[in-house]
Write a protein that holds these residues in place. Structure first.
Motif, PDB file in Angstrom:
ATOM      1  N   SER A 132      36.181   2.308  70.064  1.00  0.00           N
ATOM      2  CA  SER A 132      36.384   2.996  71.344  1.00  0.00           C
ATOM      3  C   SER A 132      36.779   2.008  72.422  1.00  0.00           C
ATOM      4  CB  SER A 132      35.106   3.722  71.760  1.00  0.00           C
ATOM      5  OG  SER A 132      34.798   4.719  70.848  1.00  0.00           O
ATOM      6  N   GLN A 164      36.034  11.994  72.976  1.00  0.00           N
ATOM      7  CA  GLN A 164      35.183  12.453  71.884  1.00  0.00           C
ATOM      8  C   GLN A 164      34.469  13.765  72.236  1.00  0.00           C
ATOM      9  OE1 GLN A 164      32.614   9.390  70.454  1.00  0.00           O
ATOM     10  NE2 GLN A 164      31.849  10.603  68.764  1.00  0.00           N
ATOM     11  N   ASP A 214      39.880   9.773  70.130  1.00  0.00           N
ATOM     12  CA  ASP A 214      38.607   9.100  69.864  1.00  0.00           C
ATOM     13  C   ASP A 214      37.674  10.037  69.103  1.00  0.00           C
ATOM     14  OD1 ASP A 214      36.443   7.473  69.781  1.00  0.00           O
ATOM     15  OD2 ASP A 214      36.284   7.149  71.937  1.00  0.00           O
ATOM     16  N   GLU A 215      37.531   9.804  67.820  1.00  0.00           N
ATOM     17  CA  GLU A 215      36.690  10.629  66.956  1.00  0.00           C
ATOM     18  C   GLU A 215      36.864  12.124  67.254  1.00  0.00           C
ATOM     19  OE1 GLU A 215      33.648   9.178  65.167  1.00  0.00           O
ATOM     20  OE2 GLU A 215      33.767   7.114  65.915  1.00  0.00           O
TER      21      GLU A 215
HETATM   22 MG   LIG Z   1      33.188   5.167  69.652  1.00  0.00          MG
END
Ligand SMILES: [Mg+2]
Ligand SMILES: Nc1ncnc2c1ncn2[C@@H]1O[C@H](COP(=O)(O)OP(=O)(O)O)[C@@H](O)[C@H]1O
Lengths: 559, 357
Positions: B45, B84, B160-161
Motif C-alpha cells: 500500500s 480498499q 488496493d486489495e
Molecule cells: Mg495494504
C-alpha cells in the motif's frame, strides 16, 4: 431470581414516579396553563393575545435573531479552529482545544459584565479607538452585546463536537477526493465539511437552544425585549396567573425540541456509518509559511477575545475603580474580603444544593443505567426517554413549572416547598440528570457482563453482585458524573433566578447576578465569579485525576 | 487515451526511522495488468500511495509516461486509485460520487452527465445512479468505486486489495469482471493483493514483495516454476524446502542437510556447489515405485487430508515432513497412516535456489 426482579421493578417504578412528579408534571402544567381557558376547556386565545402584543412579537423576533446570529458567528470562530487543529501540523493545538473549553466553567452572564468594561460604549477598546481614530463600535449595545457575549461563551460547543466528528472521518474519504482532483477549499466544502456535518449540527443546535433560553445574559446587559426575559418578568411582576408567560414557555420548549429533533433527524437520514469504517485517522498536513502566519495571527486574535471576559473579570475583582479608563486603577483585595464577609452563606448554599443534587443524580444515573442495560424489565427504555426530555427542557420553563405546580405544597415542617432549599436540589438534580446518566451508562457499558456472571456463578446474589462488582468497577464514571452534575449545576442561573425566594437561600450564581445589579457591586461580584471559576476548575481537574487514576487501577487489575 | 508506462527507479522511503521501501525498481509497460503481491505489512500500500502522491519517497524517482512526478500533488496526477474500503461518500448519491472528479476538472454539465451515464453502464450500475452508497451491496459499492475512478480517465489505475471486502463467491466473479474490464480498456493497472491466487489468475506480471523489498518480478508461471529465493518459493504456491549444502564428489553432486541427511542428487540437476535450498512442489512428488530419473526417498504417512480434487499427504522423511499432493481418482482409497512408501521427484521438477554469496 424472581424476588430480585420484583425488587428491581419497585426501584424502577419509584424512579419513574420521581421523574413524573418533578419533570413531566411541571412541564405538563406549564403547557396546560398556556392552553387552558380557565373553565376546564382549551383555547388558543392566549397565543392570539401574545401575538397582539407588539413587545412580544418584537421579543420573539429578537430571540430568533440573537440565537441565529450567535450560531453563525460561533461557527465562524469554531469551524476554522476545529479544521486547523485537527488537520494541520499545528503547535499549540492542545492549548487551543483546552482553552476553548474554559468559557464553559462559568455562566455566560458573568463574562458579560467584564465585557461591558472592555468593549462597552465607554470601555477600554472604544476609548482607545476614540482616542486614535475618533470612532467607536457599538459592540455591546442592545442585541449586539447579547450576541457578542453568547458567541464567545458558547462557540466551544461547536468546536468540541466538530473536532470529534473530524477526528472520526477515515483518511481515505479525503484522499479519494484528492485523488480525483480536489484540494484546499473545494475539498473542505464538498467532502470534509459534509462528512463532519453531524458533529457540527449537534454543536450548532445546542448553541441555538442555550442562547434561545438564556435569561442571565440579557438581563445583566439590560436587554429585556427577548423571550426568556419577558417570561421571567411576566411571571415575577404580573404573577403566576398571567398566561402570556406560559405561552412564552411553550414557544421556548417548542424551539428547543425542534432544534434537537431537527439535528437528530438530519443525521439519521443519511448513512454516516460508512464514514469511519477503516479507522485510519487523516494525516496532519503541514502549513505553508503564508498559511501559518495567517493561521497563527487569526487564532491569536480569537484567543485574545475568548479570554477577555476571564481577564476582565480578574482585573475587576482586583482593582478599586474601573470606568472611563482603558485600564483599571488602584489594586486591592478588598472585594474578596467583602465577598467572604457577605457571601460565605451563598458559597455554602452552592455546595449544599449542587452536592446533594449531584448525589441524587449519580444514584439515579447508576440505577437507571443498570436497569436499562442489564435487565429485561418491560418498558425500561422509558426511563431513558424521560431523562432525554430533561435535556431539552429550558431551566426557565422548569422553574416556572415548579412554582406553579408546587405552590401550596408544604414540607413536613410546615415550610412551603417552593420557598425552601429543597426545591433547588430537586430542580438541579432533574436538569443535570442527563449528564450523570450519560457518564454512568458509558461506565457500565465498559464493564463486561462476564464479570458479573462470574460473581453470580460463585454464589453472589444480584444485589451483592451490584454492590461488590458493578459499582466498584463503575466508580470512575460515577465520579465523573458527579463532578459534571455539580459544576454545571453551580453555573446554572435561569432556574436559580426563579426559585430564589429570599436572599438567604441564594447560591453563588444568583449572588453574582445580584452584585452586578449595582455599579458598586461589580468588584465583589467579579471576586465571587473568580472564586466560582477557580472552584469549578479545581473540580474539573480533580475529576480528570480521579477518572485517570481509576482507569490506571483497572488497567493494573487486568494484567 | 494511449496507455502509458510507469517506471520506479531506485526508490527508498521510510516513516521516521523505519525503512518501509528499499531500492524499489519497477517497470510497468503501457497497458499492462501488473500485480504487487506480498504479505500484509510488506509495503504494497505504501508503494501504491507513493504512486498516487500520498507518500513521499526520500530517494529515487517515479516516472509516469516518462515524466517525473515527484513533488506533484495527488490532485494534479491523474492517477486513479480505488481504496480498499472504497471510500464512497455517504452524503452523495452514486451519480454524484462518480461525477465528483469530472466536476473538479470543470467539465460542462452535459458532458458530465454523459460520462457518468457511460461509466455506470460500463460497470453495470446504470439503474443505481440515484441510490446512496449505504443502500448498495458490497459488490455494488466496489463497482461504484471503480466507476468513480475510471470516470476521470486516469493514466494509471491503482487498485488496493479491491476484492478483500467481498465474500468468497463474489470475489471470483468480480475478479473475472476486473480482468475483462482491464483488457477492454487497456489501461495500465497496478493491483495490490496479499492473495497469490488473485495475483496469478489476473495479472500479466507480478512483483513479489517482502519487507519493503521486491523479491522477484515475472509472469505468474515463471514465478511458480522458477522462484529465485526461499521466500518466493514459499509465498507463491506451496513448496517443500530443504536448506543445506551442495558439494561435488566423484562427478556426482551430493546434498547435505539436517533434515534429509546426506543424499546423492540426480544427474542433470541444475545446482551449483554452495549453500542454498532444494525445493519442489507437492504435486511433483510421486508415491510408489518409479523408474524415471529423479530424487528417491522413503517416507512414512503421517496425515492425509482429502481436498476433493486431490489428497494432501504429509510424509515423514528423516527429520522433516514432505507434503505430497496426489490426484484423486474415483474409488481409490487413501494410503494407510503409518505405512511406509517409496517417494520420487522427477529431476525436472526439482529446483536448486542457491543463497546469495
Ligand atoms: Mg495494504
Ligand atoms: N503513515 C505511516 N506511518 C508509519 N508507518 C507506516 C505508515 N504507513 C505504513 N506504515 C508501515 O509500513 C509498513 C508497510 O505498510 P503497508 O504499505 O500498509 O503494507 P501492506 O499494504 O503491504 O500491508 C507497515 O509496517 C506499516 O506499519
Amino acid at each position: 431470581m424472581s424476588r430480585g426482579n420484583s425488587a428491581i421493578a419497585v426501584v424502577a417504578l419509584a424512579i419513574a414516579a420521581f421523574l413524573v412528579v418533578f419533570l413531566i408534571v411541571p412541564i405538563g402544567t406549564v403547557i396546560h396553563t398556556a392552553f387552558a381557558d380557565g373553565q376546564g376547556g382549551y383555547t388558543f386565545a392566549h397565543f392570539v393575545a401574545f401575538n397582539e402584543i407588539s413587545l412580544m412579537r418584537e421579543s420573539f423576533a429578537n430571540s430568533l435573531f440573537v440565537a441565529g446570529m450567535t450560531v453563525a458567528l460561533a461557527s465562524l470562530i469554531a469551524v476554522p479552529l476545529a479544521y486547523l487543529t485537527m488537520r494541520f501540523e499545528f503547535r499549540g493545538a492542545l492549548l487551543i482545544q483546552t482553552l476553548g473549553v474554559l468559557p464553559l466553567v462559568m455562566p455566560a452572564f458573568v463574562g458579560a459584565a467584564a465585557m461591558q468594561l472592555l468593549f462597552g460604549r465607554s470601555g477600554s477598546v472604544n476609548l482607545l479607538l476614540n482616542d486614535t481614530f475618533g470612532i467607536t463600535l457599538p459592540l455591546m449595545s442592545g442585541l449586539n452585546g447579547v450576541v457578542f457575549v453568547e458567541t464567545l461563551h458558547y462557540f466551544p460547543f461547536i468546536l468540541l463536537n466538530l473536532s470529534a466528528a473530524l477526528a472520526n472521518i477515515d483518511s481515505s474519504m479525503e484522499e479519494a477526493a484528492q485523488n480525483l482532483g480536489a484540494h484546499g477549499w473545494r475539498l473542505f466544502r464538498k467532502v470534509v465539511f459534509p462528512l463532519a456535518l453531524p458533529g457540527y449540527l449537534a454543536g450548532a443546535s445546542l448553541v441555538f437552544i442555550k442562547v434561545f433560553d438564556d435569561l442571565g445574559t440579557p438581563l445583566v446587559l439590560n436587554v429585556t425585549n427577548m423571550l426568556a426575559p419577558q417570561a421571567y418578568l411576566r411571571v415575577t411582576s404580573i404573577g403566576l396567573e398571567d398566561p402570556i408567560g406560559y405561552v412564552v414557555c411553550v414557544i421556548l420548549v417548542l424551539f428547543s425540541v425542534a432544534a434537537m429533533a431537527g439535528a437528530w433527524w438530519f443525521v439519521r437520514r443519511r448513512d454516516y456509518a460508512l464514514v469511519s469504517r477503516g479507522g485510519t485517522r487523516a494525516p496532519v498536513r503541514r502549513l505553508t509559511a503564508w498559511q501559518a502566519a495567517l493561521a497563527y495571527g487569526w487564532i491569536g486574535g480569537v484567543l485574545l477575545l475568548v479570554l477577555s471576559p476571564h481577564l476582565g473579570l480578574l482585573l475587576m475583582s482586583l482593582f478599586k475603580v474601573w470606568s472611563f479608563s482603558v485600564l483599571p486603577e488602584h489594586f486591592t483585595f478588598d472585594h474578596y474580603f467583602t465577598v467572604f464577609d457577605d457571601s460565605a452563606r451563598m458559597i455554602w448554599n452552592t455546595f449544599l444544593y449542587c452536592g446533594l443534587a449531584a448525589l441524587v443524580d449519580v444514584a439515579l444515573g447508576t440505577a437507571i443505567a443498570y436497569i436499562v442495560l442489564r435487565t429485561t424489565l418491560p418498558g425500561r427504555q422509558l426511563l431513558d426517554h424521560f431523562v432525554t426530555v430533561a435535556l431539552a427542557m429550558p431551566g426557565l420553563v422548569l422553574g416556572i413549572g415548579y412554582l406553579r405546580t408546587f405552590r401550596g405544597v408544604e414540607l413536613p415542617g410546615g415550610e412551603a416547598l417552593t420557598a425552601s432549599w429543597v426545591i433547588f436540589v430537586l430542580a438541579y438534580a432533574i436538569r443535570r440528570l442527563p449528564y450523570a446518566l450519560r457518564s454512568c451508562m458509558a461506565a457500565l457499558t465498559q464493564v463486561h457482563p462476564a464479570l458479573e456472571e462470574a460473581a453470580q456463578n460463585l454464589g453472589a446474589g444480584r444485589w451483592r453482585t451490584v454492590r461488590r462488582v458493578v459499582i466498584p468497577l463503575m466508580t470512575g464514571g460515577i465520579l465523573a458524573g458527579f463532578v459534571t452534575s455539580f459544576i454545571t449545576a453551580a453555573a446554572e442561573i435561569s432556574e436559580t433566578m426563579l426559585l430564589t425566594s429570599r436572599e438567604s437561600l441564594a447560591p453563588m450564581s444568583y449572588g453574582i447576578y445580584l452584585y452586578f445589579q449595582s455599579i458598586a457591586g461589580r468588584g465583589p461580584g467579579a471576586a465571587l465569579g473568580v472564586i466560582a471559576v477557580v472552584l469549578v476548575a479545581l473540580g474539573t481537574y480533580l475529576s480528570h485525576r480521579l477518572v485517570a487514576a481509576n482507569a490506571q487501577h483497572r488497567q493494573g487489575a487486568r494484567e | 487515451m494511449n496507455p502509458v508506462g510507469l517506471d520506479i527507479r531506485n526508490v527508498a522511503l521510510s516513516f521516521g526511522d523505519t525503512p518501509v521501501l528499499r531500492d524499489i525498481e519497477l517497470s510497468v509497460v503501457p497497458g499492462e495488468f501488473f500485480a504487487l503481491l506480498g504479505p500484509s505489512g510488506s509495503g504494497k500500500s505504501t508503494l501504491l500511495r507513493l504512486i498516487a502522491g500520498f507518500n513521499r519517497h526520500q530517494r529515487g524517482e517515479v516516472l509516469i509516461g516518462g515524466r517525473d512526478v515527484t513533488g506533484i500533488p495527488p490532485w494534479e496526477r491523474n492517477v486513479g486509485m480505488v481504496f480498499q474500503n472504497y471510500a464512497l461518500w455517504p452524503h452523495m448519491t452514486v451519480a454524484q460520487n462518480v461525477a465528483f472528479g469530472l466536476e473538479e476538472r470543470r467539465l460542462a454539465g452535459a458532458d458530465i452527465r454523459n460520462k457518468v451515464a457511460a461509466v455506470l453502464e460500463l460497470v453495470g450500475l446504470a439503474d443505481y445512479a440515484t441510490r446512496r452508497p449505504g443502500q448498495l451491496s458490497g459488490g455494488q459499492q466496489q463497482r461504484v468505486a471503480i466507476a468513480r475512478t475510471l470516470a476521470i480517465e486516469p493514466q494509471v489505475l491503482l487498485l488496493d486489495e479491491p476484492l478483500s471486502n467481498l465474500d468468497a463467491r463474489l470475489r471470483v466473479q468480480t475478479r473475472k469482471e476486473l480482468v475483462r474490464l482491464q483488457r477492454r480498456l487497456g489501461i495500465t493497472t497496478i493491483f495490490v493483493t496479499h492473495d497469490q491466487e488473485e495475483a496469478l489468475t489476473t495479472c500479466h506480471r507480478v512483483a513479489v514483495m517482502d519487507q519493503g523489498v521486491i523479491q522477484q518480478v515475472g509472469a505468474p508461471m515463471e514465478l511458480f516454476d522458477h522462484p529465485v529465493n526461499r521466500f518466493v518459493a514459499q509465498f507463491v504456491g506451496t513448496a517443500n524446502l530443504f536448506s543445506g549444502t551442495v558439494r561435488g564428489e566423484g562427478g556426482a553432486l551430493r546434498f547435505a542437510s539436517p533434515q534429509l541427511g546426506d543424499i546423492v542428487l540426480p544427474a542433470g540437476l541444475a545446482a551449483r556447489e554452495g549453500t542454498g535450498d532444494l525445493t519442489f512442489r507437492p504435486h511433483a512428488v510421486r508415491i510408489g515405485a518409479d523408474d524415471a530419473p529423479g530424487l528417491r526417498l522413503e517416507g512414512r504417512v503421517e496425515s492425509a487430508e482429502f481436498l476433493g480434487e486431490f489428497l494432501r499427504y504429509e510424509l515423514r522423511v528423516g527429520e522433516s515432513v514432505i507434503v505430497a499432493d496426489v490426484p484423486h481418482a474415483r474409488g481409490r482409497a487413501p494410503l494407510e497412516l503409518g505405512s511406509s512408501v517409496p517417494l520420487s521427484v522427477p529431476t525436472s521438477e526439482i529446483r536448486w535456489v542457491g543463497s546469495e554469496p
